[in-house]
Scaffold this motif. Structure first.
Motif, mmCIF file in Angstrom:
data_model
loop_
_atom_site.group_PDB
_atom_site.id
_atom_site.type_symbol
_atom_site.label_atom_id
_atom_site.label_comp_id
_atom_site.label_asym_id
_atom_site.label_seq_id
_atom_site.Cartn_x
_atom_site.Cartn_y
_atom_site.Cartn_z
ATOM 1 N N LEU A 77 0.835 -1.205 0.000
ATOM 2 C CA LEU A 77 0.000 0.000 0.000
ATOM 3 C C LEU A 77 0.870 1.254 0.000
ATOM 4 C CD1 LEU A 77 -2.793 -1.033 2.536
ATOM 5 C CD2 LEU A 77 -3.133 -0.475 0.121
ATOM 6 N N ALA A 78 1.958 1.250 0.756
ATOM 7 C CA ALA A 78 2.863 2.404 0.775
ATOM 8 C C ALA A 78 3.500 2.611 -0.597
ATOM 9 C CB ALA A 78 3.939 2.201 1.842
ATOM 10 N N PHE A 79 3.852 1.516 -1.273
ATOM 11 C CA PHE A 79 4.407 1.627 -2.622
ATOM 12 C C PHE A 79 3.367 2.193 -3.590
ATOM 13 C CE2 PHE A 79 4.374 -1.016 -6.628
ATOM 14 C CZ PHE A 79 5.190 -0.162 -7.359
ATOM 15 N N LEU A 80 2.139 1.697 -3.502
ATOM 16 C CA LEU A 80 1.106 2.135 -4.442
ATOM 17 C C LEU A 80 0.702 3.586 -4.243
ATOM 18 C CD1 LEU A 80 -1.171 -1.050 -4.576
ATOM 19 C CD2 LEU A 80 0.518 -0.276 -6.267
ATOM 20 N N ASP A 81 0.831 4.075 -3.010
ATOM 21 C CA ASP A 81 0.488 5.497 -2.817
ATOM 22 C C ASP A 81 1.703 6.412 -2.952
ATOM 23 O OD1 ASP A 81 1.888 5.547 -0.396
ATOM 24 O OD2 ASP A 81 0.087 5.440 0.853
ATOM 25 N N GLY A 82 2.836 5.842 -3.383
ATOM 26 C CA GLY A 82 4.011 6.658 -3.679
ATOM 27 C C GLY A 82 4.888 6.975 -2.502
ATOM 28 N N THR A 83 4.633 6.359 -1.361
ATOM 29 C CA THR A 83 5.424 6.639 -0.163
ATOM 30 C C THR A 83 6.810 6.024 -0.250
ATOM 31 O OG1 THR A 83 3.389 6.667 1.140
ATOM 32 C CG2 THR A 83 5.447 6.478 2.361
ATOM 33 N N CYS A 84 6.945 4.912 -0.987
ATOM 34 C CA CYS A 84 8.240 4.255 -1.122
ATOM 35 C C CYS A 84 8.313 3.588 -2.484
ATOM 36 C CB CYS A 84 8.449 3.229 -0.006
ATOM 37 S SG CYS A 84 7.313 1.813 -0.085
ATOM 38 N N THR A 85 9.490 3.099 -2.838
ATOM 39 C CA THR A 85 9.642 2.365 -4.087
ATOM 40 C C THR A 85 9.221 0.910 -3.876
ATOM 41 O OG1 THR A 85 11.907 1.645 -3.620
ATOM 42 C CG2 THR A 85 11.625 3.808 -4.665
ATOM 43 N N GLU A 86 9.048 0.190 -4.982
ATOM 44 C CA GLU A 86 8.684 -1.214 -4.851
ATOM 45 C C GLU A 86 9.814 -2.001 -4.186
ATOM 46 O OE1 GLU A 86 6.829 -4.949 -7.413
ATOM 47 O OE2 GLU A 86 7.344 -3.074 -8.440
ATOM 48 N N GLU A 87 11.061 -1.662 -4.517
ATOM 49 C CA GLU A 87 12.189 -2.343 -3.893
ATOM 50 C C GLU A 87 12.198 -2.107 -2.386
ATOM 51 O OE1 GLU A 87 12.357 -0.392 -6.530
ATOM 52 O OE2 GLU A 87 12.711 -1.923 -8.087
ATOM 53 N N GLU A 88 11.884 -0.890 -1.969
ATOM 54 C CA GLU A 88 11.830 -0.588 -0.533
ATOM 55 C C GLU A 88 10.688 -1.335 0.139
ATOM 56 O OE1 GLU A 88 13.685 3.960 -0.538
ATOM 57 O OE2 GLU A 88 11.541 3.640 -0.915
ATOM 58 N N ALA A 89 9.561 -1.454 -0.554
ATOM 59 C CA ALA A 89 8.432 -2.201 0.009
ATOM 60 C C ALA A 89 8.799 -3.660 0.204
ATOM 61 C CB ALA A 89 7.220 -2.078 -0.907
ATOM 62 N N PHE A 90 9.494 -4.236 -0.774
ATOM 63 C CA PHE A 90 9.932 -5.636 -0.661
ATOM 64 C C PHE A 90 10.874 -5.794 0.526
ATOM 65 C CE2 PHE A 90 13.093 -8.907 -1.446
ATOM 66 C CZ PHE A 90 12.313 -10.017 -1.752
ATOM 67 N N ALA A 91 11.891 -4.943 0.602
ATOM 68 C CA ALA A 91 12.879 -5.054 1.675
ATOM 69 C C ALA A 91 12.225 -4.864 3.034
ATOM 70 C CB ALA A 91 13.990 -4.024 1.468
ATOM 71 N N SER A 92 11.285 -3.930 3.131
ATOM 72 C CA SER A 92 10.595 -3.688 4.399
ATOM 73 C C SER A 92 9.745 -4.887 4.796
ATOM 74 C CB SER A 92 9.719 -2.445 4.272
ATOM 75 O OG SER A 92 9.008 -2.203 5.470
ATOM 76 N N THR A 93 9.158 -5.572 3.818
ATOM 77 C CA THR A 93 8.366 -6.763 4.118
ATOM 78 C C THR A 93 9.255 -7.873 4.665
ATOM 79 O OG1 THR A 93 6.778 -6.208 2.383
ATOM 80 C CG2 THR A 93 6.773 -8.474 3.173
ATOM 81 N N VAL A 94 10.417 -8.068 4.062
ATOM 82 C CA VAL A 94 11.357 -9.082 4.552
ATOM 83 C C VAL A 94 11.800 -8.755 5.969
ATOM 84 C CG1 VAL A 94 13.634 -10.109 4.227
ATOM 85 C CG2 VAL A 94 12.159 -9.717 2.238
ATOM 86 N N THR A 95 12.205 -7.506 6.179
ATOM 87 C CA THR A 95 12.680 -7.101 7.507
ATOM 88 C C THR A 95 11.572 -7.217 8.542
ATOM 89 O OG1 THR A 95 14.269 -5.565 6.519
ATOM 90 C CG2 THR A 95 13.690 -5.204 8.830
ATOM 91 N N GLY A 96 10.375 -6.758 8.198
ATOM 92 C CA GLY A 96 9.256 -6.814 9.135
ATOM 93 C C GLY A 96 8.857 -8.241 9.455
ATOM 94 N N THR A 97 8.911 -9.125 8.468
ATOM 95 C CA THR A 97 8.552 -10.524 8.714
ATOM 96 C C THR A 97 9.581 -11.199 9.605
ATOM 97 O OG1 THR A 97 7.461 -10.609 6.548
ATOM 98 C CG2 THR A 97 7.933 -12.706 7.620
ATOM 99 N N ARG A 98 10.853 -10.918 9.389
ATOM 100 C CA ARG A 98 11.882 -11.489 10.260
ATOM 101 C C ARG A 98 11.713 -11.002 11.699
ATOM 102 N NH1 ARG A 98 16.904 -10.633 6.001
ATOM 103 N NH2 ARG A 98 16.675 -12.652 4.921
ATOM 104 N N ARG A 99 11.364 -9.749 11.840
ATOM 105 C CA ARG A 99 11.126 -9.211 13.185
ATOM 106 C C ARG A 99 9.914 -9.897 13.818
ATOM 107 N NH1 ARG A 99 10.240 -4.173 11.765
ATOM 108 N NH2 ARG A 99 12.476 -3.766 11.572
#
Length: 301
Positions: free
Chosen positions: A242-264
């Motif tokens: 959702l953050a990527f789609l509303d322009g808050t971050c890039t798709e690469e950042e959304a992917f990396a944030s998902t990985v980091t958040g899931t590990r946490r």
């Protein structure tokens, strides 16, 4: 109710809970009751790793796809639904298998668990503060008042932060102190699945979700109100897309944030379930996992 036998399959994300549950259901004539808070939502399939109909391999599953993405989930409502499903499955002579990694949901179903009350005035003030200052400010306060609760609640989860702070303000006690001592409702055997390679498996799983079309899945849910859904919009992967789609971050950042958040999140899940001495831990990577678990269940029968 203590005469009802329940097998709970718990543990962190990507450890292999679903595969073990399917094998146990076939071996023990069981049915699965979903205990993943985000798999309750219709249309949230890829990002929640929800089993497809084929992957369920003929095993009946309960409490999947029961709510629209606009529905705000509550543990109390889930408790009632899950207990009704367990009782219905057991009444037909089948073994209820409560499966998922949402620790508080498991406790609420399996234990004599009543919820602290609410205060509309306190709740409104905290929600106004959340809207003005964002969840990080509330999480910082919770860290001071109740570090254990802050460890368990994602810093981005404004709804749960408001609830924890509300309970603290109403009761004058830490939120975690409001959780009751374990008093079982069912004759339960809790089996946790874990493995040492979860960091790598998490990244592989998130990449697979992206490849299978997670971004398109999120797009398809926007007209159904995903962005406005207080609970669903905060799900790992969905929040980032959702953050990527509303322009808050890039798709690469959304992917990396998902990985980091899931590990946490994996670390939080481990911490939650390891505090319960009744949970029996198993190695999801073991070749003999299913026969070993079946032997253990037979010993505890």
């Amino acid at each position: 109710m203590m005469t009802t036998r329940v097998i709970a399959v718990v543990g962190p994300t990507a450890a292999g809970k679903s595969a073990l549950a399917i094998a146990l259901a076939h071996a023990l004539d069981g049915e699965v009751i979903n205990c993943d808070s985000m798999q309750l939502y219709r249309g949230m399939d890829i990002g929640t790793a929800k089993l497809s109909a084929d992957e369920r391999d003929g095993v009946p599953h309960h409490l999947l796809d029961i709510w629209p993405v606009t529905r705000t989930a509550t543990v109390a409502e889930f408790q009632a639904l899950a207990r009704a499903a367990i009782d219905e499955v057991a009444a037909r002579g089948k073994l209820p298998l409560l499966v998922g990694g949402s620790g508080l949901y498991h406790r609420a179903v399996l234990e004599d668990f009543e919820f602290p009350g609410t205060d509309p005035g306190v709740r409104a003030a905290l929600e106004a503060e959340l809207a003005e200052h964002g969840p990080l400010a509330l999480h910082a306060r919770l860290t001071t008042l109740d570090p254990l609760a802050a460890e368990q609640i994602l810093a981005s989860n404004g709804r749960r932060l408001v609830r924890a702070l509300e309970v603290i303000q109403i009761t004058g006690k830490p939120f975690t102190a409001a959780l009751p001592d374990p008093r079982p409702v069912y004759d339960t055997l809790q089996l946790a699945v874990d493995r040492t390679d979860l960091d790598a498996r998490v990244e592989t799983r998130v990449r697979d979700m992206w490849d299978r079309g997670l971004v398109d899945e999120v797009r398809s849910l926007l007209p159904l109100g995903l962005a406005e859904g207080i609970t669903a919009s905060r799900a790992l992967g969905y929040q980032q897309v959702l953050a990527f789609l509303d322009g808050t971050c890039t798709e690469e950042e959304a992917f990396a944030s998902t990985v980091t958040g899931t590990r946490r999140f994996v670390r939080r899940q481990r911490s939650w379930f390891r505090r319960d001495p009744s949970v029996i831990w198993t190695d999801g990577a073991a070749d003999d996992l299913v026969p070993a678990v079946l032997s253990l269940i037979g010993e505890r029968a």
